[in-house]
Design an enzyme around this catalytic site. Structure first.
Site, PDB file in Angstrom:
ATOM      1  N   LYS A 135      -7.727   1.407  -3.202  1.00  0.00           N
ATOM      2  CA  LYS A 135      -7.481   1.022  -1.872  1.00  0.00           C
ATOM      3  C   LYS A 135      -7.835   2.228  -0.787  1.00  0.00           C
ATOM      4  CE  LYS A 135      -4.965  -0.762   1.529  1.00  0.00           C
ATOM      5  NZ  LYS A 135      -5.387  -2.131   2.600  1.00  0.00           N
ATOM      6  N   LYS A 145      -2.175   4.880   8.111  1.00  0.00           N
ATOM      7  CA  LYS A 145      -0.431   4.915   7.843  1.00  0.00           C
ATOM      8  C   LYS A 145      -1.603   4.906   5.652  1.00  0.00           C
ATOM      9  CE  LYS A 145       1.707   2.272   3.697  1.00  0.00           C
ATOM     10  NZ  LYS A 145       2.233   0.683   4.058  1.00  0.00           N
ATOM     11  N   THR A 157       0.733  -1.206  -0.184  1.00  0.00           N
ATOM     12  CA  THR A 157      -0.047   0.072  -0.506  1.00  0.00           C
ATOM     13  C   THR A 157       0.734   1.378   0.413  1.00  0.00           C
ATOM     14  OG1 THR A 157      -1.483  -1.248   0.930  1.00  0.00           O
ATOM     15  CG2 THR A 157      -2.221   1.357   1.304  1.00  0.00           C
TER      16      THR A 157
HETATM   17  P1  NAD Z   1       6.506  -5.922   7.667  1.00  0.00           P
HETATM   18  O1  NAD Z   1       6.819  -5.195   8.285  1.00  0.00           O
HETATM   19  O2  NAD Z   1       5.205  -7.552   8.482  1.00  0.00           O
HETATM   20  O3  NAD Z   1       6.720  -6.496   6.628  1.00  0.00           O
HETATM   21  C1  NAD Z   1       8.087  -5.825   5.306  1.00  0.00           C
HETATM   22  C2  NAD Z   1       8.414  -6.413   4.932  1.00  0.00           C
HETATM   23  O4  NAD Z   1       9.629  -5.933   3.893  1.00  0.00           O
HETATM   24  C3  NAD Z   1       9.610  -7.058   6.427  1.00  0.00           C
HETATM   25  O5  NAD Z   1       9.650  -8.484   5.959  1.00  0.00           O
HETATM   26  C4  NAD Z   1      11.262  -6.095   6.425  1.00  0.00           C
HETATM   27  O6  NAD Z   1      11.695  -6.441   6.301  1.00  0.00           O
HETATM   28  C5  NAD Z   1      10.709  -6.048   4.253  1.00  0.00           C
HETATM   29  N1  NAD Z   1      11.236  -5.115   3.890  1.00  0.00           N
HETATM   30  C6  NAD Z   1      11.528  -3.555   3.948  1.00  0.00           C
HETATM   31  N2  NAD Z   1      12.374  -3.276   3.002  1.00  0.00           N
HETATM   32  C7  NAD Z   1      13.170  -3.991   2.297  1.00  0.00           C
HETATM   33  C8  NAD Z   1      13.852  -3.996   0.902  1.00  0.00           C
HETATM   34  N3  NAD Z   1      14.904  -3.406   0.808  1.00  0.00           N
HETATM   35  N4  NAD Z   1      14.173  -4.706   0.429  1.00  0.00           N
HETATM   36  C9  NAD Z   1      13.470  -5.955   0.678  1.00  0.00           C
HETATM   37  N5  NAD Z   1      12.655  -6.570   1.913  1.00  0.00           N
HETATM   38  C10 NAD Z   1      12.128  -5.624   2.734  1.00  0.00           C
HETATM   39  O7  NAD Z   1       4.426  -4.897   6.821  1.00  0.00           O
HETATM   40  P2  NAD Z   1       3.557  -6.246   6.227  1.00  0.00           P
HETATM   41  O8  NAD Z   1       2.618  -6.397   7.588  1.00  0.00           O
HETATM   42  O9  NAD Z   1       3.161  -7.373   5.610  1.00  0.00           O
HETATM   43  O10 NAD Z   1       2.209  -5.008   4.963  1.00  0.00           O
HETATM   44  C11 NAD Z   1       2.381  -4.765   3.979  1.00  0.00           C
HETATM   45  C12 NAD Z   1       2.369  -3.891   3.024  1.00  0.00           C
HETATM   46  O11 NAD Z   1       1.032  -4.467   2.926  1.00  0.00           O
HETATM   47  C13 NAD Z   1       1.965  -2.180   3.148  1.00  0.00           C
HETATM   48  O12 NAD Z   1       2.029  -1.236   2.323  1.00  0.00           O
HETATM   49  C14 NAD Z   1       1.267  -2.629   4.350  1.00  0.00           C
HETATM   50  O13 NAD Z   1       0.697  -1.650   4.714  1.00  0.00           O
HETATM   51  C15 NAD Z   1       0.050  -3.451   3.464  1.00  0.00           C
HETATM   52  N6  NAD Z   1      -0.875  -4.573   4.484  1.00  0.00           N
HETATM   53  C16 NAD Z   1      -0.918  -4.716   5.500  1.00  0.00           C
HETATM   54  C17 NAD Z   1      -1.444  -5.483   6.120  1.00  0.00           C
HETATM   55  C18 NAD Z   1      -1.114  -5.883   7.251  1.00  0.00           C
HETATM   56  O14 NAD Z   1      -3.005  -6.178   7.931  1.00  0.00           O
HETATM   57  N7  NAD Z   1      -0.794  -6.101   7.479  1.00  0.00           N
HETATM   58  C19 NAD Z   1      -3.395  -5.192   4.917  1.00  0.00           C
HETATM   59  C20 NAD Z   1      -3.479  -4.836   4.129  1.00  0.00           C
HETATM   60  C21 NAD Z   1      -2.681  -4.298   3.567  1.00  0.00           C
END
Ligand code: NAD
Length: 307
Positions: free
Chosen positions: A187, A262, A112
């Site tokens: 979204k 966010k 997102t």
């Molecule tokens: P998270 O922090 O658990 O996962 C993100 C991952 O990205 C981490 O494992 C981190 O180490 C990795 N990362 C960061 N920088 C990086 C890089 N340069 N190269 C490789 N890996 C890298 O976050 P999440 O909850 O999995 O959310 C991910 C996305 O999904 C976000 O954009 C969030 O807004 C969206 N989202 C999350 C949810 C939810 O319920 N968690 C729901 C809908 C959308």
């Protein structure tokens, strides 16, 4: 050992092999489950994350792991990313994906992020001849693990068609929202509406109670009247009322208030850029900013506790 290809829903009955080589970047709460579902569907997944812990979990789920994104995208048919924010998405795509993945690969960002960055990264990909879509999701960690996400997809029709089989292996619905950036637009508009609706539902239940109405009685009336909405009948913020929801678990689990904040920040930024008038969206952002300051990990329906 069972042959995963034979079990794949993508293996056609005429023997045509539709399994793909897919790079997956960002294996956190969401990406970890999504990558595992691509493996279950019979694809070869080449995983990269900065976190060793995330990589190790991906390995256990059947992914091949790499120590950098450039290696992970070598020779792939598609790249999927699930990263924290737009700045990181731009850095990963312009630094390690564009010009390093094969030019025929389909690039799919499921993070997102803001609409402007999504369009900027798609333009950079198009300039090098890639197909790219933004495909943010509706649904949380449980839906990512269960393969029941909804994807809202922005990109040209041929890019959508190429991304669709990959996304279908991770979700229950894949909807084309129009050109690049439109997935992100859908979204944030949806989540702005959800935030406003949740605050409205919470206000109505709180006031009903102050006026002497039992919450269940108010639910029984409003859920079949014109105040009915998803926040009331699918995700009621009052414990013990309506179907099971995070309010029944002290607002633990569900959709974290920090993530709602966010999305509201992204929505307000997009409103400013596009000249859209969103007074209630702005107010919802202020209220979630206050709530998330101390309760960022709680479900967003917990905002009822502040009323
Ligand atoms: P998270 O922090 O658990 O996962 C993100 C991952 O990205 C981490 O494992 C981190 O180490 C990795 N990362 C960061 N920088 C990086 C890089 N340069 N190269 C490789 N890996 C890298 O976050 P999440 O909850 O999995 O959310 C991910 C996305 O999904 C976000 O954009 C969030 O807004 C969206 N989202 C999350 C949810 C939810 O319920 N968690 C729901 C809908 C959308």
């Amino acid at each position: 050992m069972q042959d995963r290809r034979a079990a794949s829903p993508l293996a056609t009955t005429n023997g045509e092999d539709t399994n793909m080589k897919i790079a997956f970047i960002g294996l956190g709460n969401m990406g970890g489950g999504m990558a595992a579902n691509l493996v279950k569907a019979g694809h070869s997944v080449r995983a990269f994350d900065l976190s060793e812990e995330a990589l190790s979990a991906a390995k256990d789920a059947g992914c091949q792991t790499f120590s950098n994104a450039r290696e992970a995208v070598e020779g792939v048919d598609a790249v999927v990313s699930m990263l924290p924010n737009g700045e990181i998405v731009k850095k990963v795509y312009t630094g390690d994906v564009i010009g390093h993945a094969p030019h025929a690969a389909t690039l799919i960002d499921c993070s997102t992020i803001d609409v402007a960055t999504a369009r900027e990264v798609a333009d950079a990909a198009h300039a090098e001849g890639y197909k790219m879509v933004d495909a943010p999701v509706s649904g949380g960690i449980a839906a990512a693990a269960g393969g029941t996400l909804t994807f809202m997809v922005g990109g040209e029709k041929h890019a959508f068609d190429a991304a669709e089989p990959v996304l279908s292996a991770m979700g229950k619905a894949v909807i084309h929202a129009g050109d690049a950036g439109n997935g992100q637009a859908a979204k944030i508009c949806n989540n702005m509406l959800l935030a406003i609706q949740m605050i409205g539902t919470a206000e109505a239940f709180s006031m009903a109670q102050k006026l002497g109405l039992d919450p269940q009685t108010f639910y029984d009336i409003s859920s079949v009247s014109s105040g009915q909405c998803w926040s009331m009948t699918s995700y009621c913020p009052v414990p013990g009322v309506g179907p099971q929801s995070p309010s029944d678990n002290e607002y633990k689990g569900g959709f974290a208030a920090a993530l709602m904040l966010k999305d509201l920040k992204l929505a307000m930024e997009a409103a400013k850029r596009s000249g859209a008038s969103t007074p209630l969206g702005g107010h919802a952002r202020e209220l979630y900013e206050k709530f998330a300051a101390d309760n960022g990990a709680l479900d967003f329906s917990g905002i009822i506790k502040t009323l």
